[in-house]
Design a protein around this motif. Structure first.
Motif, PDB file in Angstrom:
ATOM      1  N   LEU A  32       0.841  -1.200   0.000  1.00  0.00           N
ATOM      2  CA  LEU A  32       0.000   0.000   0.000  1.00  0.00           C
ATOM      3  C   LEU A  32       0.874   1.246   0.000  1.00  0.00           C
ATOM      4  CD1 LEU A  32      -2.805  -1.120   2.495  1.00  0.00           C
ATOM      5  CD2 LEU A  32      -3.158  -0.454   0.104  1.00  0.00           C
ATOM      6  N   ASN A  33       1.988   1.204   0.747  1.00  0.00           N
ATOM      7  CA  ASN A  33       2.910   2.347   0.751  1.00  0.00           C
ATOM      8  C   ASN A  33       3.543   2.547  -0.629  1.00  0.00           C
ATOM      9  OD1 ASN A  33       2.641   3.355   3.402  1.00  0.00           O
ATOM     10  ND2 ASN A  33       3.867   1.672   4.198  1.00  0.00           N
ATOM     11  N   THR A  34       3.832   1.439  -1.303  1.00  0.00           N
ATOM     12  CA  THR A  34       4.362   1.544  -2.664  1.00  0.00           C
ATOM     13  C   THR A  34       3.315   2.131  -3.607  1.00  0.00           C
ATOM     14  OG1 THR A  34       5.758  -0.379  -2.250  1.00  0.00           O
ATOM     15  CG2 THR A  34       5.416   0.235  -4.552  1.00  0.00           C
ATOM     16  N   LEU A  85      -6.547   9.839   2.199  1.00  0.00           N
ATOM     17  CA  LEU A  85      -7.327   8.789   2.859  1.00  0.00           C
ATOM     18  C   LEU A  85      -6.543   7.479   2.907  1.00  0.00           C
ATOM     19  CD1 LEU A  85     -10.808   9.591   1.331  1.00  0.00           C
ATOM     20  CD2 LEU A  85     -10.407   9.242   3.776  1.00  0.00           C
ATOM     21  N   VAL A  86      -5.929   7.120   1.803  1.00  0.00           N
ATOM     22  CA  VAL A  86      -5.179   5.852   1.779  1.00  0.00           C
ATOM     23  C   VAL A  86      -3.966   5.960   2.701  1.00  0.00           C
ATOM     24  CG1 VAL A  86      -3.879   4.229   0.340  1.00  0.00           C
ATOM     25  CG2 VAL A  86      -5.987   5.239  -0.531  1.00  0.00           C
ATOM     26  N   ARG A  87      -3.321   7.124   2.699  1.00  0.00           N
ATOM     27  CA  ARG A  87      -2.112   7.276   3.514  1.00  0.00           C
ATOM     28  C   ARG A  87      -2.444   7.223   5.011  1.00  0.00           C
ATOM     29  NH1 ARG A  87       2.799  11.481   3.763  1.00  0.00           N
ATOM     30  NH2 ARG A  87       4.379  10.106   2.944  1.00  0.00           N
ATOM     31  N   ARG A  88      -3.455   7.977   5.418  1.00  0.00           N
ATOM     32  CA  ARG A  88      -3.834   7.996   6.829  1.00  0.00           C
ATOM     33  C   ARG A  88      -4.294   6.599   7.278  1.00  0.00           C
ATOM     34  NH1 ARG A  88      -4.500  11.184  11.820  1.00  0.00           N
ATOM     35  NH2 ARG A  88      -5.872   9.833  13.011  1.00  0.00           N
ATOM     36  N   ASN A  89      -5.141   5.972   6.470  1.00  0.00           N
ATOM     37  CA  ASN A  89      -5.681   4.674   6.879  1.00  0.00           C
ATOM     38  C   ASN A  89      -4.628   3.572   6.839  1.00  0.00           C
ATOM     39  OD1 ASN A  89      -8.684   4.813   7.517  1.00  0.00           O
ATOM     40  ND2 ASN A  89      -8.552   6.050   5.671  1.00  0.00           N
ATOM     41  N   THR A  90      -3.674   3.688   5.927  1.00  0.00           N
ATOM     42  CA  THR A  90      -2.585   2.711   5.899  1.00  0.00           C
ATOM     43  C   THR A  90      -1.740   2.840   7.165  1.00  0.00           C
ATOM     44  OG1 THR A  90      -2.532   2.698   3.486  1.00  0.00           O
ATOM     45  CG2 THR A  90      -0.556   1.927   4.604  1.00  0.00           C
ATOM     46  N   MET A  91      -1.512   4.083   7.601  1.00  0.00           N
ATOM     47  CA  MET A  91      -0.739   4.286   8.826  1.00  0.00           C
ATOM     48  C   MET A  91      -1.489   3.761  10.050  1.00  0.00           C
ATOM     49  SD  MET A  91       2.261   5.240   9.461  1.00  0.00           S
ATOM     50  CE  MET A  91       3.312   5.654  10.844  1.00  0.00           C
ATOM     51  N   ASP A 322       2.685  14.890   6.938  1.00  0.00           N
ATOM     52  CA  ASP A 322       2.898  14.225   8.227  1.00  0.00           C
ATOM     53  C   ASP A 322       2.612  15.163   9.397  1.00  0.00           C
ATOM     54  OD1 ASP A 322       4.846  12.676   6.250  1.00  0.00           O
ATOM     55  OD2 ASP A 322       4.352  11.341   7.915  1.00  0.00           O
ATOM     56  N   GLY A 323       2.983  16.434   9.219  1.00  0.00           N
ATOM     57  CA  GLY A 323       2.713  17.414  10.261  1.00  0.00           C
ATOM     58  C   GLY A 323       1.217  17.631  10.456  1.00  0.00           C
ATOM     59  N   ARG A 324       0.459  17.571   9.375  1.00  0.00           N
ATOM     60  CA  ARG A 324      -0.986  17.807   9.464  1.00  0.00           C
ATOM     61  C   ARG A 324      -1.744  16.574   9.928  1.00  0.00           C
ATOM     62  NH1 ARG A 324       0.271  19.784   4.393  1.00  0.00           N
ATOM     63  NH2 ARG A 324      -0.932  18.237   3.256  1.00  0.00           N
ATOM     64  N   TYR A 325      -1.365  15.422   9.416  1.00  0.00           N
ATOM     65  CA  TYR A 325      -2.248  14.255   9.559  1.00  0.00           C
ATOM     66  C   TYR A 325      -1.603  12.995  10.138  1.00  0.00           C
ATOM     67  CZ  TYR A 325      -5.021  17.190   6.462  1.00  0.00           C
ATOM     68  OH  TYR A 325      -5.710  18.225   5.919  1.00  0.00           O
ATOM     69  N   ASN A 326      -0.331  13.055  10.514  1.00  0.00           N
ATOM     70  CA  ASN A 326       0.313  11.841  11.030  1.00  0.00           C
ATOM     71  C   ASN A 326       0.800  12.048  12.470  1.00  0.00           C
ATOM     72  OD1 ASN A 326       1.182   9.175  10.837  1.00  0.00           O
ATOM     73  ND2 ASN A 326       3.187   9.722   9.993  1.00  0.00           N
ATOM     74  N   ASN A 327       0.101  12.934  13.194  1.00  0.00           N
ATOM     75  CA  ASN A 327       0.475  13.232  14.589  1.00  0.00           C
ATOM     76  C   ASN A 327       1.972  13.531  14.738  1.00  0.00           C
ATOM     77  OD1 ASN A 327      -2.115  12.973  15.475  1.00  0.00           O
ATOM     78  ND2 ASN A 327      -1.696  11.396  16.999  1.00  0.00           N
ATOM     79  N   GLU A 328       2.426  14.462  13.951  1.00  0.00           N
ATOM     80  CA  GLU A 328       3.801  14.953  14.076  1.00  0.00           C
ATOM     81  C   GLU A 328       3.703  16.464  14.317  1.00  0.00           C
ATOM     82  OE1 GLU A 328       6.523  13.127  13.994  1.00  0.00           O
ATOM     83  OE2 GLU A 328       6.353  11.499  12.542  1.00  0.00           O
ATOM     84  N   PRO A 329       3.324  16.874  15.543  1.00  0.00           N
ATOM     85  CA  PRO A 329       2.985  18.287  15.760  1.00  0.00           C
ATOM     86  C   PRO A 329       4.168  19.246  15.624  1.00  0.00           C
ATOM     87  CG  PRO A 329       2.949  17.052  17.826  1.00  0.00           C
ATOM     88  CD  PRO A 329       3.090  16.048  16.739  1.00  0.00           C
ATOM     89  N   PHE A 330       5.384  18.734  15.669  1.00  0.00           N
ATOM     90  CA  PHE A 330       6.548  19.630  15.583  1.00  0.00           C
ATOM     91  C   PHE A 330       7.217  19.587  14.212  1.00  0.00           C
ATOM     92  CE2 PHE A 330       6.069  17.907  19.899  1.00  0.00           C
ATOM     93  CZ  PHE A 330       5.597  19.064  20.507  1.00  0.00           C
ATOM     94  N   TRP A 331       6.653  18.764  13.337  1.00  0.00           N
ATOM     95  CA  TRP A 331       7.219  18.506  12.015  1.00  0.00           C
ATOM     96  C   TRP A 331       7.364  19.797  11.194  1.00  0.00           C
ATOM     97  CZ3 TRP A 331       8.412  13.761   9.527  1.00  0.00           C
ATOM     98  CH2 TRP A 331       8.491  13.794   8.127  1.00  0.00           C
TER      99      TRP A 331
ATOM    100  N   PRO B  24      -8.449  13.383  11.237  1.00  0.00           N
ATOM    101  CA  PRO B  24      -8.854  14.265  10.147  1.00  0.00           C
ATOM    102  C   PRO B  24      -9.942  13.628   9.289  1.00  0.00           C
ATOM    103  CG  PRO B  24      -6.790  13.192   9.612  1.00  0.00           C
ATOM    104  CD  PRO B  24      -7.115  12.798  11.026  1.00  0.00           C
ATOM    105  N   GLU B  25     -10.719  14.486   8.659  1.00  0.00           N
ATOM    106  CA  GLU B  25     -11.695  14.007   7.681  1.00  0.00           C
ATOM    107  C   GLU B  25     -11.332  14.598   6.331  1.00  0.00           C
ATOM    108  OE1 GLU B  25     -15.374  15.094   9.487  1.00  0.00           O
ATOM    109  OE2 GLU B  25     -15.305  13.382  10.866  1.00  0.00           O
ATOM    110  N   PHE B  26     -11.340  13.751   5.332  1.00  0.00           N
ATOM    111  CA  PHE B  26     -10.877  14.174   4.013  1.00  0.00           C
ATOM    112  C   PHE B  26     -12.017  14.315   3.004  1.00  0.00           C
ATOM    113  CE2 PHE B  26      -7.214  12.072   5.999  1.00  0.00           C
ATOM    114  CZ  PHE B  26      -6.291  13.105   5.926  1.00  0.00           C
ATOM    115  N   THR B  27     -13.209  13.886   3.406  1.00  0.00           N
ATOM    116  CA  THR B  27     -14.358  14.066   2.512  1.00  0.00           C
ATOM    117  C   THR B  27     -15.331  15.031   3.184  1.00  0.00           C
ATOM    118  OG1 THR B  27     -15.859  12.374   3.366  1.00  0.00           O
ATOM    119  CG2 THR B  27     -14.087  11.625   1.900  1.00  0.00           C
ATOM    120  N   ASP B  28     -16.424  15.326   2.519  1.00  0.00           N
ATOM    121  CA  ASP B  28     -17.402  16.257   3.084  1.00  0.00           C
ATOM    122  C   ASP B  28     -18.435  15.550   3.941  1.00  0.00           C
ATOM    123  OD1 ASP B  28     -16.148  18.359   1.719  1.00  0.00           O
ATOM    124  OD2 ASP B  28     -17.197  17.779  -0.127  1.00  0.00           O
TER     125      ASP B  28
END
Lengths: 411, 108
Positions: A32-34, A85-91, A322-331, B24-28
């Motif tokens: 999925l990462n690939t 969506l795929v990146r966040r859910n894969t993580m 990653d700073g926005r959506y991967n819980n990396e608040p200092f990124w 986060p939410e990515f859709t509406d």
């Protein structure tokens, strides 16, 4: 190119026992990462260049000039939303997979760690240590509980999950031992400072020590100290190192902003992927602590993702995910910080501060493939690094010191 | 005596804990985000089932003893690993074609 498989992960006594489906789960995560890197991310770029940026430009009379404007242009684009969506859910799936694997054998792993750790004089835990808020209160990269949480006495679960899943997150790019950053630093030293022979080496924020081991192996007569605040990672890392036959690597539970080591006692003080996980206040203190620890002629060096100033607005926006959506608040803040300037402010001579690139030699057994590794916005075995040499004689600067070179007066 | 979280008795529940912080939410539509999460994991879990079936087929082909335990110990030969990876990749490409085709069309 045959993707890396979890079957290639280096085996040691602390690695959780994995059945067929556990291995397959990690392999699907790697795939999925690939998919994200070489199918979905290019779709985002194509959409940006051909649809989103032109639309934004039509409205504003100029192209998006910074990350915020790229965000405005892309926010509602299906390709960007799908990639996210795929990146966040894969993580999230990767975290769940690793933790489920470790948690279902939590006592066995804890007991196995104890077999190696009990009575060892190379593991120093401090139950009284105040865990910094930037570690205790953040579930960094979506790891529930974060680095320091303990489910049972003597817990090692999140460390076991981290160790198990990192291979899948990196798509095998870290090599069987996930130690590419450590190997990259060793390779950099061999090339840029071949005569440098550190007697005391300190890894600040070592985690489970996977990047400390290459330094230990490259400098077998050195005293090597791995420091972290997270006891589960130190227990796991210490036992892991012992099970690999390395019994003189010291693991200490201390805060990297103020260690117990004497001033001027270390020749090499380094971090790998630590600075972006510290608060700005801690960042300054860690760099100052490294300066305090260095002996004359010593080196501090920090492997990180590159600062944003090297990239155009689109690339900055994608790297900032990653700073926005991967819980990396200092990124985001770290990548906008002028770290070389911070290093100078800790007292290093300006001419001794440098920026460079550290790359790990390719691990051949990683795949049967030839050719380049696809970089997934920072997840490749090559790092930006910031460093500084301590002058050999106090703060007197002699000679011309340049980028990536050793000071002329260091002997 | 261990100090345990109240739900320690159930590692499955512990493993399912969410990371702290806003999700986060990515859709509406929040339900669409959740549906996406379910679909991605279902996709992956079906891939794993397919790989397990592949392992069983290969073991039967070799005349190996097939039991739950021996399947869990299955380790593919390098050429088998390459075939299994290709199988997965083709599968993921089929499932995610709607997401990747867009970029190809625009890039083309």
């Amino acid at each position: 190119m045959t993707p890396a498989s979890w079957y290639q992960v280096g085996r040691h006594a602390l690695l959780p026992e994995a059945g067929h489906d556990d291995v397959a789960r990690f392999d699907v995560i790697a795939q999925l990462n690939t998919l994200l890197a070489d199918r979905l991310a290019p779709a985002v770029r194509a959409t940006y260049e051909q649809v989103a940026a032109p639309a934004w430009e039509a409205k504003h009379g100029r192209a998006p000039a910074n990350r915020k404007e790229v965000a405005e242009a892309l926010a509602h684009q299906p390709a960007y939303r799908a990639w996210s969506l795929v990146r966040r859910n894969t993580m999230e799936y990767r975290q769940h997979t690793g933790r489920a694997l470790a948690l279902r054998q939590m006592r066995k792993l804890r007991d196995r760690a104890r077999e190696f750790n009990d009575g060892a004089d190379t593991l120093h835990l401090d139950p009284q240590l105040d865990i910094p808020k930037y570690v205790a209160s953040v579930d960094t990269h979506l790891m529930p509980g974060g680095y320091a949480c303990e489910v049972v006495d003597g817990d090692v679960c999140n460390a076991a999950s981290y160790d198990s899943g990192l291979f899948a997150t990196l798509g095998g790019a870290g090599g069987p031992w996930n130690d590419a950053a450590g190997r990259a630093l060793v390779a950099w030293l061999a090339r840029h400072a071949p005569d440098f022979s550190p007697r005391t080496i300190v890894d600040l924020g070592c985690g489970l020590g996977h990047n400390t081991l290459p330094l230990r192996c490259a400098f077998p007569s050195a005293r090597v100290v791995a420091i972290d605040v997270a006891a589960p990672f130190l227990r796991y890392g210490h036992a892991r190192a012992r099970s690999l036959g390395i019994d003189d690597l010291e693991f200490r539970q201390e805060d990297a902003t103020h260690t117990s080591l004497p001033s001027g006692s270390c020749d090499l003080v380094f971090t790998t992927m630590v600075l972006h996980e510290t608060s700005h206040d801690a960042l300054r203190k860690i760099l100052s602590e490294a300066k305090r620890l260095l002996a004359p002629g010593g080196l501090t060096i920090h492997l990180e993702q590159p600062p944003y100033r090297q990239f155009d607005a689109y690339e900055q926006f994608m790297r900032d995910w990653d700073g926005r959506y991967n819980n990396e608040p200092f990124w985001s803040a770290l990548h906008e910080t002028d770290v070389p300037s911070l290093l100078r402010s800790t007292g290093f001579e300006a001419a001794n501060v440098f920026e460079t690139r550290c790359s790990a030699p390719l691990v051949r057994e990683r795949t049967q493939a030839e050719g380049a590794v696809v970089e997934d916005f920072g997840r490749a075995p090559s790092w930006y690094a910031i460093g500084a040499w301590q002058t050999a004689h106090g703060n007197v600067v002699k000679g011309e010191y340049g980028h990536g070179h050793t000071p002329a007066d260091r002997s | 005596m261990d100090t345990l979280l109240p739900i320690e008795a159930d590692p499955t529940r512990l493993a399912s804990l969410a990371a702290r912080g806003r999700r986060p939410e990515f859709t509406d539509d929040p339900m669409l985000d959740r549906l996406y999460s379910v679909a991605l994991v279902l996709t992956a879990e079906l891939a794993i089932t397919r790989l397990r079936l592949d392992a069983v087929e290969r073991m039967l082909g070799r005349g190996d003893d097939v039991s739950r335990a021996t399947v869990d110990e299955f380790k593919p030969e390098p050429h088998e690993a390459a075939e299994r990876a290709r199988l997965q990749r083709e599968y993921l490409d089929r499932v995610f074609r709607a997401l990747t085709a867009e970029g190809q069309r625009k890039a083309g």
